[in-house]
Scaffold this motif. Structure first.
Motif, mmCIF file in Angstrom:
data_model
loop_
_atom_site.group_PDB
_atom_site.id
_atom_site.type_symbol
_atom_site.label_atom_id
_atom_site.label_comp_id
_atom_site.label_asym_id
_atom_site.label_seq_id
_atom_site.Cartn_x
_atom_site.Cartn_y
_atom_site.Cartn_z
ATOM 1 N N ASP A 347 34.311 49.741 42.912
ATOM 2 C CA ASP A 347 33.646 50.874 42.242
ATOM 3 C C ASP A 347 32.440 50.392 41.450
ATOM 4 O OD1 ASP A 347 35.678 52.503 43.169
ATOM 5 O OD2 ASP A 347 36.741 52.635 41.236
ATOM 6 N N PHE A 348 32.647 49.284 40.753
ATOM 7 C CA PHE A 348 31.592 48.750 39.884
ATOM 8 C C PHE A 348 30.395 48.295 40.716
ATOM 9 C CE2 PHE A 348 29.571 45.507 37.203
ATOM 10 C CZ PHE A 348 29.527 46.154 35.980
ATOM 11 N N SER A 349 30.665 47.581 41.797
ATOM 12 C CA SER A 349 29.604 47.080 42.662
ATOM 13 C C SER A 349 28.824 48.238 43.290
ATOM 14 C CB SER A 349 30.236 46.190 43.744
ATOM 15 O OG SER A 349 29.279 45.463 44.432
ATOM 16 N N MET A 350 29.550 49.285 43.723
ATOM 17 C CA MET A 350 28.890 50.448 44.326
ATOM 18 C C MET A 350 28.082 51.215 43.266
ATOM 19 S SD MET A 350 28.261 51.674 47.215
ATOM 20 C CE MET A 350 29.404 50.754 48.214
ATOM 21 N N TYR A 351 28.614 51.271 42.047
ATOM 22 C CA TYR A 351 27.896 51.932 40.946
ATOM 23 C C TYR A 351 26.551 51.246 40.706
ATOM 24 C CZ TYR A 351 26.689 53.472 36.234
ATOM 25 O OH TYR A 351 26.011 53.975 35.146
ATOM 26 N N LEU A 352 26.554 49.899 40.717
ATOM 27 C CA LEU A 352 25.301 49.161 40.491
ATOM 28 C C LEU A 352 24.314 49.416 41.622
ATOM 29 C CD1 LEU A 352 26.470 45.670 39.146
ATOM 30 C CD2 LEU A 352 25.822 47.712 37.852
ATOM 31 N N LEU A 353 24.819 49.512 42.854
ATOM 32 C CA LEU A 353 23.925 49.763 43.985
ATOM 33 C C LEU A 353 23.295 51.145 43.880
ATOM 34 C CD1 LEU A 353 22.788 48.812 46.726
ATOM 35 C CD2 LEU A 353 24.768 49.889 47.803
ATOM 36 N N GLU A 354 24.130 52.144 43.562
ATOM 37 C CA GLU A 354 23.637 53.527 43.586
ATOM 38 C C GLU A 354 22.844 53.903 42.338
ATOM 39 O OE1 GLU A 354 27.245 55.650 44.342
ATOM 40 O OE2 GLU A 354 27.177 55.259 46.508
ATOM 41 N N ASN A 355 23.124 53.242 41.208
ATOM 42 C CA ASN A 355 22.464 53.628 39.952
ATOM 43 C C ASN A 355 21.404 52.650 39.479
ATOM 44 O OD1 ASN A 355 24.112 56.130 38.700
ATOM 45 N ND2 ASN A 355 25.503 54.787 39.825
ATOM 46 N N ALA A 356 21.628 51.346 39.741
ATOM 47 C CA ALA A 356 20.650 50.349 39.316
ATOM 48 C C ALA A 356 19.800 49.854 40.482
ATOM 49 C CB ALA A 356 21.371 49.161 38.666
ATOM 50 N N ASN A 357 20.167 50.274 41.708
ATOM 51 C CA ASN A 357 19.476 49.773 42.910
ATOM 52 C C ASN A 357 19.560 48.252 43.021
ATOM 53 O OD1 ASN A 357 18.821 52.362 43.651
ATOM 54 N ND2 ASN A 357 16.705 52.269 42.929
ATOM 55 N N VAL A 358 20.734 47.709 42.666
ATOM 56 C CA VAL A 358 20.973 46.266 42.772
ATOM 57 C C VAL A 358 22.228 46.050 43.621
ATOM 58 C CG1 VAL A 358 21.518 44.132 41.525
ATOM 59 C CG2 VAL A 358 19.904 45.779 40.532
ATOM 60 N N ALA A 359 22.092 45.250 44.675
ATOM 61 C CA ALA A 359 23.213 44.978 45.577
ATOM 62 C C ALA A 359 23.937 43.704 45.142
ATOM 63 C CB ALA A 359 22.721 44.836 47.006
ATOM 64 N N THR A 360 25.260 43.833 44.889
ATOM 65 C CA THR A 360 26.131 42.694 44.593
ATOM 66 C C THR A 360 27.317 42.805 45.555
ATOM 67 O OG1 THR A 360 27.357 43.976 42.937
ATOM 68 C CG2 THR A 360 25.453 42.710 42.143
ATOM 69 N N VAL A 361 28.332 41.977 45.387
ATOM 70 C CA VAL A 361 29.512 42.084 46.254
ATOM 71 C C VAL A 361 30.768 42.126 45.388
ATOM 72 C CG1 VAL A 361 30.745 41.167 48.257
ATOM 73 C CG2 VAL A 361 28.325 40.649 47.970
ATOM 74 N N THR A 362 31.688 43.011 45.741
ATOM 75 C CA THR A 362 32.939 43.114 44.996
ATOM 76 C C THR A 362 33.772 41.838 45.142
ATOM 77 O OG1 THR A 362 35.065 44.254 44.863
ATOM 78 C CG2 THR A 362 33.962 44.316 46.988
ATOM 79 N N GLY A 363 34.421 41.452 44.061
ATOM 80 C CA GLY A 363 35.309 40.289 44.101
ATOM 81 C C GLY A 363 36.553 40.517 44.934
ATOM 82 N N GLU A 364 36.892 41.780 45.173
ATOM 83 C CA GLU A 364 38.074 42.074 45.997
ATOM 84 C C GLU A 364 37.952 41.446 47.381
ATOM 85 O OE1 GLU A 364 39.602 46.319 45.522
ATOM 86 O OE2 GLU A 364 37.749 46.391 44.373
ATOM 87 N N ALA A 365 36.729 41.367 47.894
ATOM 88 C CA ALA A 365 36.510 40.777 49.215
ATOM 89 C C ALA A 365 36.819 39.282 49.222
ATOM 90 C CB ALA A 365 35.060 41.001 49.636
ATOM 91 N N PHE A 366 36.786 38.670 48.044
ATOM 92 C CA PHE A 366 37.020 37.225 47.931
ATOM 93 C C PHE A 366 38.403 36.906 47.359
ATOM 94 C CE2 PHE A 366 32.478 38.115 47.268
ATOM 95 C CZ PHE A 366 31.897 37.327 48.246
ATOM 96 N N GLY A 367 39.251 37.937 47.272
ATOM 97 C CA GLY A 367 40.595 37.706 46.757
ATOM 98 C C GLY A 367 40.703 37.741 45.250
ATOM 99 N N ASN A 368 39.675 38.271 44.563
ATOM 100 C CA ASN A 368 39.754 38.401 43.106
ATOM 101 C C ASN A 368 39.328 39.810 42.703
ATOM 102 O OD1 ASN A 368 38.945 38.416 40.268
ATOM 103 N ND2 ASN A 368 39.407 36.232 40.324
ATOM 104 N N PRO A 369 40.273 40.640 42.245
ATOM 105 C CA PRO A 369 39.962 42.055 42.002
ATOM 106 C C PRO A 369 39.247 42.340 40.686
ATOM 107 C CG PRO A 369 42.282 41.625 41.532
ATOM 108 C CD PRO A 369 41.706 40.347 42.055
ATOM 109 N N ASN A 370 39.015 41.305 39.855
ATOM 110 C CA ASN A 370 38.420 41.541 38.527
ATOM 111 C C ASN A 370 36.946 41.177 38.432
ATOM 112 O OD1 ASN A 370 40.836 42.462 37.428
ATOM 113 N ND2 ASN A 370 41.504 40.387 36.915
ATOM 114 N N CYS A 371 36.375 40.646 39.509
ATOM 115 C CA CYS A 371 35.031 40.074 39.429
ATOM 116 C C CYS A 371 34.083 40.691 40.459
ATOM 117 C CB CYS A 371 35.095 38.557 39.660
ATOM 118 S SG CYS A 371 36.124 37.673 38.463
ATOM 119 N N ILE A 372 32.802 40.414 40.269
ATOM 120 C CA ILE A 372 31.807 40.679 41.310
ATOM 121 C C ILE A 372 31.021 39.390 41.534
ATOM 122 C CG2 ILE A 372 31.562 43.149 40.826
ATOM 123 C CD1 ILE A 372 28.861 42.445 39.421
#
Length: 394
Positions: A347-372
């Protein structure tokens, strides 16, 4: 026709880093000014001496199929590199050149794993490890770490994760996504545990070895008792800014190298001929030729930590290698920002993309649900603007 696709492809995740990059491209094409900090791709141009070697290879008509496991003189350059940089001695029959380190990893999984074999993954781990293991019918076993231990697995955690079904342990140092670097003492601690379990093999992904700010990269294959059970994976994508050239390689026990060659022979055959010739020039060069890139990444690391440190709710550690920061953003969970409730890192990563126009990656993809994951492989001006935008929308 709903079941025309195989279970293996329908059960496979899409690479989160590539998915976010695609989403960012889509938004950019629709006119949005997106700053992409999602891909692990150096923003430098390839050094001219490597380009010149590729041009020479074209003029020299390197246009035929290459040997499945790579040109012999490239494998000699890889052997020399292993000796020079890692103090590891590999014969040419222990080296296999592939189309990127990702293919090297897939070869290893397909050649070594049987159904139900367990692979220990210290989390966070590189996004593709888990799906590559599953594709080979192995079972990923995540060992969670936290920012408080610099995202490194302890010997006690490793011991606790081992079962009679454990076949392998895969890890990267310097680590993607956390930037963590295991010291010689830390690797020796893990090796002591592994020595009690002689049937467990280790995949050591060292693609970021030169982007190391603590000085002195250590390969686990060089630790006493580990050489015969370690597959060392590397490539030229990161340190030489050659991501699109797709050259990776392994140094491994001969039986494993032979199996990987056999599998690759039925899969893709030899890697791109021109890229292989260019890689000889890259690996033969002293590391001093790419030091300017390493120094620049170090400066950017310090800059992004300073900038993110001004944002309340970002918990940071100091990564010692690669070109990522992996902040814990769990303080934002349960909060509502501009009408959007943040429950997860995605949610946080998507929020940054849609509101700040900055692309990051969710930590969930790397096995850590608390980070980006934030890549700082971008120019200083872009990094400053990106963090300024993030700060504004938080």
């Amino acid at each position: 026709m709903s079941n025309h696709l195989s279970n293996r492809i329908t059960n496979m995740s899409t690479s989160a880093t590539l998915a976010m990059a695609a989403k960012a491209r889509e938004l950019r094409n629709s006119g949005k000014d997106i700053i992409g900090l999602s891909l692990g791709e150096p923003d430098f141009n390839i050094p001219d001496f490597i380009k010149d070697a590729a041009k020479q290879a074209i003029d020299d008509n390197y246009s035929s199929y290459s040997p499945v496991d790579g040109y012999a003189d490239l494998k000699q350059s890889i052997a020399n590199k292993f000796k020079r940089d890692n103090n590891l001695t590999y014969g040419l029959n222990q080296i296999v050149v592939s189309t990127g380190a990702k293919q090297s990893l897939a070869n290893i999984a397909m050649c070594m794993l049987n159904k139900g074999d367990e692979v220990i993954l210290p989390a966070p781990y590189w996004v593709s490890y888990s799906d590559i293991v599953k594709l080979a019918e192995g079972t990923p076993v995540e060992v969670p770490t936290s920012i408080d231990t610099d995202f490194k697995m302890t010997p006690a955690q490793l011991e606790a994760a081992i079962t009679p079904n454990t076949k392998m342990m895969w890890f990267s140092s310097p680590c993607n996504p956390s930037g963590s670097v295991y010291s010689k003492e830390e690797l020796e601690g893990l090796a002591e545990v592994l020595k009690k379990h002689p049937n467990i093999y280790v995949v050591s992904d060292e693609i970021y070895e030169h982007i190391n700010f603590r000085g002195g990269h250590v390969s686990i294959a060089g630790i006493d008792g580990m050489y015969d059970r370690t597959i060392t994976v590397n490539g030229v994508s990161k340190a030489f800014a050659m991501t699109g050239w797709r050259i990776g390689y392994i140094g491994a026990p001969e039986s494993i190298a032979k199996a990987c060659t056999k599998f690759q022979g039925q899969n893709t055959s030899g890697a791109n001929a021109i890229a292989q010739r260019a890689t000889i020039a890259a690996l033969d060069a002293p590391v001093s030729k790419i030091q300017f890139m390493i120094d620049e990444f170090h400066k950017r690391r310090d800059l992004i930590l300073e900038l993110l440190g001004e944002i309340e709710g970002f918990k940071l550690n100091v990564p010692e290698g690669a070109f990522y920061v992996f902040p814990d953003i769990s303080d934002f969970f349960g909060k509502t920002l501009n009408g959007t409730t943040i429950n997860t890192a995605s949610d946080f990563s998507m929020y940054l993309l849609e509101n700040a126009n900055v692309a990051t990656v969710t930590g969930e993809a790397f096995g850590n649900p608390n980070c980006i994951r934030i890549s700082y492989a971008a120019a200083e001006k872009e990094l400053r603007e990106a963090v300024s935008r993030i700060k504004a929308v938080l």
